[in-house]
Design a protein around this motif. Structure first.
Motif, PDB file in Angstrom:
ATOM      1  N   GLU A  88       0.827  -1.213   0.000  1.00  0.00           N
ATOM      2  CA  GLU A  88       0.000   0.000   0.000  1.00  0.00           C
ATOM      3  C   GLU A  88       0.858   1.259   0.000  1.00  0.00           C
ATOM      4  N   LYS A  89       2.027   1.191   0.629  1.00  0.00           N
ATOM      5  CA  LYS A  89       2.906   2.357   0.701  1.00  0.00           C
ATOM      6  C   LYS A  89       3.653   2.605  -0.603  1.00  0.00           C
ATOM      7  N   CYS A  90       4.129   1.514  -1.248  1.00  0.00           N
ATOM      8  CA  CYS A  90       4.976   1.709  -2.421  1.00  0.00           C
ATOM      9  C   CYS A  90       4.279   1.397  -3.741  1.00  0.00           C
ATOM     10  N   GLY A  91       3.229   0.571  -3.686  1.00  0.00           N
ATOM     11  CA  GLY A  91       2.475   0.261  -4.890  1.00  0.00           C
ATOM     12  C   GLY A  91       3.017  -0.880  -5.727  1.00  0.00           C
ATOM     13  N   SER A 145       9.447  -5.757  -6.099  1.00  0.00           N
ATOM     14  CA  SER A 145       9.863  -5.823  -7.502  1.00  0.00           C
ATOM     15  C   SER A 145       9.032  -4.858  -8.325  1.00  0.00           C
ATOM     16  N   ALA A 146       9.658  -4.304  -9.370  1.00  0.00           N
ATOM     17  CA  ALA A 146       8.946  -3.377 -10.247  1.00  0.00           C
ATOM     18  C   ALA A 146       9.624  -3.326 -11.614  1.00  0.00           C
ATOM     19  N   PRO A 147       8.860  -3.133 -12.677  1.00  0.00           N
ATOM     20  CA  PRO A 147       9.434  -3.004 -14.017  1.00  0.00           C
ATOM     21  C   PRO A 147       9.997  -1.604 -14.249  1.00  0.00           C
ATOM     22  N   ASN A 148      10.934  -1.533 -15.185  1.00  0.00           N
ATOM     23  CA  ASN A 148      11.567  -0.245 -15.500  1.00  0.00           C
ATOM     24  C   ASN A 148      10.578   0.800 -15.984  1.00  0.00           C
ATOM     25  N   VAL A 149       9.484   0.365 -16.604  1.00  0.00           N
ATOM     26  CA  VAL A 149       8.514   1.335 -17.131  1.00  0.00           C
ATOM     27  C   VAL A 149       7.753   2.035 -16.015  1.00  0.00           C
ATOM     28  N   VAL A 150       7.836   1.462 -14.791  1.00  0.00           N
ATOM     29  CA  VAL A 150       7.160   2.080 -13.642  1.00  0.00           C
ATOM     30  C   VAL A 150       8.142   2.898 -12.812  1.00  0.00           C
ATOM     31  N   VAL A 151       9.270   2.284 -12.441  1.00  0.00           N
ATOM     32  CA  VAL A 151      10.334   2.995 -11.726  1.00  0.00           C
ATOM     33  C   VAL A 151      11.677   2.486 -12.224  1.00  0.00           C
ATOM     34  N   THR A 187      15.745   3.281  -3.584  1.00  0.00           N
ATOM     35  CA  THR A 187      15.431   4.227  -2.504  1.00  0.00           C
ATOM     36  C   THR A 187      14.436   3.624  -1.511  1.00  0.00           C
ATOM     37  N   LEU A 188      13.765   2.517  -1.913  1.00  0.00           N
ATOM     38  CA  LEU A 188      12.822   1.850  -1.018  1.00  0.00           C
ATOM     39  C   LEU A 188      13.514   0.876  -0.070  1.00  0.00           C
ATOM     40  N   LEU A 189      14.817   0.672  -0.247  1.00  0.00           N
ATOM     41  CA  LEU A 189      15.535  -0.309   0.569  1.00  0.00           C
ATOM     42  C   LEU A 189      15.344  -0.098   2.070  1.00  0.00           C
ATOM     43  N   PRO A 190      15.467   1.127   2.600  1.00  0.00           N
ATOM     44  CA  PRO A 190      15.252   1.307   4.047  1.00  0.00           C
ATOM     45  C   PRO A 190      13.862   0.851   4.502  1.00  0.00           C
ATOM     46  N   SER A 203       1.118  -5.655  -7.610  1.00  0.00           N
ATOM     47  CA  SER A 203       1.289  -4.223  -7.834  1.00  0.00           C
ATOM     48  C   SER A 203      -0.048  -3.564  -8.147  1.00  0.00           C
ATOM     49  N   ARG A 204      -0.143  -2.280  -7.811  1.00  0.00           N
ATOM     50  CA  ARG A 204      -1.344  -1.525  -8.175  1.00  0.00           C
ATOM     51  C   ARG A 204      -1.260  -1.008  -9.614  1.00  0.00           C
ATOM     52  N   TYR A 205      -0.088  -1.157 -10.234  1.00  0.00           N
ATOM     53  CA  TYR A 205       0.105  -0.646 -11.584  1.00  0.00           C
ATOM     54  C   TYR A 205      -0.349  -1.662 -12.631  1.00  0.00           C
ATOM     55  N   PRO A 206      -0.707  -1.200 -13.839  1.00  0.00           N
ATOM     56  CA  PRO A 206      -1.205  -2.117 -14.881  1.00  0.00           C
ATOM     57  C   PRO A 206      -0.192  -3.178 -15.295  1.00  0.00           C
ATOM     58  N   VAL A 207       1.109  -2.841 -15.277  1.00  0.00           N
ATOM     59  CA  VAL A 207       2.143  -3.800 -15.662  1.00  0.00           C
ATOM     60  C   VAL A 207       2.470  -4.652 -14.446  1.00  0.00           C
ATOM     61  N   ARG A 208       2.202  -5.953 -14.531  1.00  0.00           N
ATOM     62  CA  ARG A 208       2.367  -6.823 -13.372  1.00  0.00           C
ATOM     63  C   ARG A 208       3.306  -7.979 -13.674  1.00  0.00           C
ATOM     64  N   MET A 209       3.853  -8.571 -12.613  1.00  0.00           N
ATOM     65  CA  MET A 209       4.744  -9.717 -12.750  1.00  0.00           C
ATOM     66  C   MET A 209       3.931 -11.008 -12.808  1.00  0.00           C
TER      67      MET A 209
END
Length: 253
Positions: free
Chosen positions: A89-92, A214-220, A227-230, A113-119
């Motif tokens: 919920e925090k990072c999407g 995890s996230a695709p390059n088209v999202v981040v 930067t989400l590591l902490p 993920s909340r984004y259309p591109v999913r794993m």
């Protein structure tokens, strides 16, 4: 009553250091020997301490049996799931939880993920063991001999130009992960997918599971994901504390 319970429980860590006689127990608790004896007898009746032939006391077999039963009944997925949902919920982005079983690393939970591109990862599916961040975290915690033996017999498919090419490179990366306490997969399995993960530890400090975002390059970008590591590490630490019984159940990142 609470003072009596507190004193009785204080005996257990003393005996964890090794067998102790009645005088030593009384001194540690700062009570009369008669009080210490009464507490020891109660613990002995419940199998939590055992009196040896030399009249010294040690931890009883029942205590170890209870501890083992408690560990076996812990469900890391059930404990971790609310934290995974909150992180999502925090990072999407997609959040995974994985464990190491019978020389495979398996996903046991996933929050999409909340984004259309999913794993297309699935719960119960083995991960790409030589490149996945969760696999690196789990395997890096193995004893060195076991780690080396496993690395030598693995195949090293070149999924992308960034895939781990061979056993020496894999062992070097596992050593780095073991030292730093986190792991990444930056395009090692799929060119367009990046991942950052952290370990979940039990009461003994051993890694019992690993989680990742995890996230695709088209999202981040990879740098943005890092930067989400902490936040990922704080989430893993919170799960570890609840799993090991060292934090309230409402502890959240």
């Amino acid at each position: 009553m609470s003072q009596t319970v507190d004193r009785a429980l204080s005996i257990l860590p003393l005996l964890a250091e090794g067998p102790a006689d009645l005088g030593q127990v009384a001194d540690r608790l700062d009570v009369h020997k008669s009080t210490a004896l009464r507490l020891l007898r109660t613990l002995h009746e419940h199998g939590l301490v055992y009196r040896q032939s030399d009249q010294r006391y040690r931890l009883g077999a029942r205590l170890f049996a209870l501890a083992q039963e408690a560990v076996e009944n812990l469900d890391v997925r059930e404990i971790a799931h609310p934290y995974l949902v909150e992180l999502n919920e925090k990072c999407g982005h997609t959040v995974h939880l994985a464990v190491y079983e019978e020389q495979e690393v398996l996903y046991i939970d996933k929050v999409d993920s909340r984004y259309p591109v999913r794993m297309y990862s699935r719960i119960g599916k083995p991960v790409a063991i030589t490149v996945a961040a969760v696999a690196k975290l789990l395997l890096s915690d193995l004893p060195e001999a076991e780690r080396r033996a496993l690395a030598e017999k693995l195949d090293y498919p070149l999924y992308t130009a960034r895939s781990t090419p061979n056993a020496p490179a894999f062992l070097k990366e596992l050593a780095a992960v073991r030292e730093q306490g986190w792991a990444t997969d930056l395009g090692g399995h799929e060119e367009s997918i990046n991942c950052v993960g952290a370990p979940i530890r039990g009461a003994d400090g051993r890694v019992v599971a690993a989680m990742s975002v995890s996230a695709p390059n088209v999202v981040v970008t990879a740098d943005e994901l890092l930067t989400l590591l902490p936040l990922v590490r704080r989430t893993a630490d919170a799960i570890s504390r609840e799993y090991s019984g060292t934090a309230p159940t409402k502890d959240r990142p």
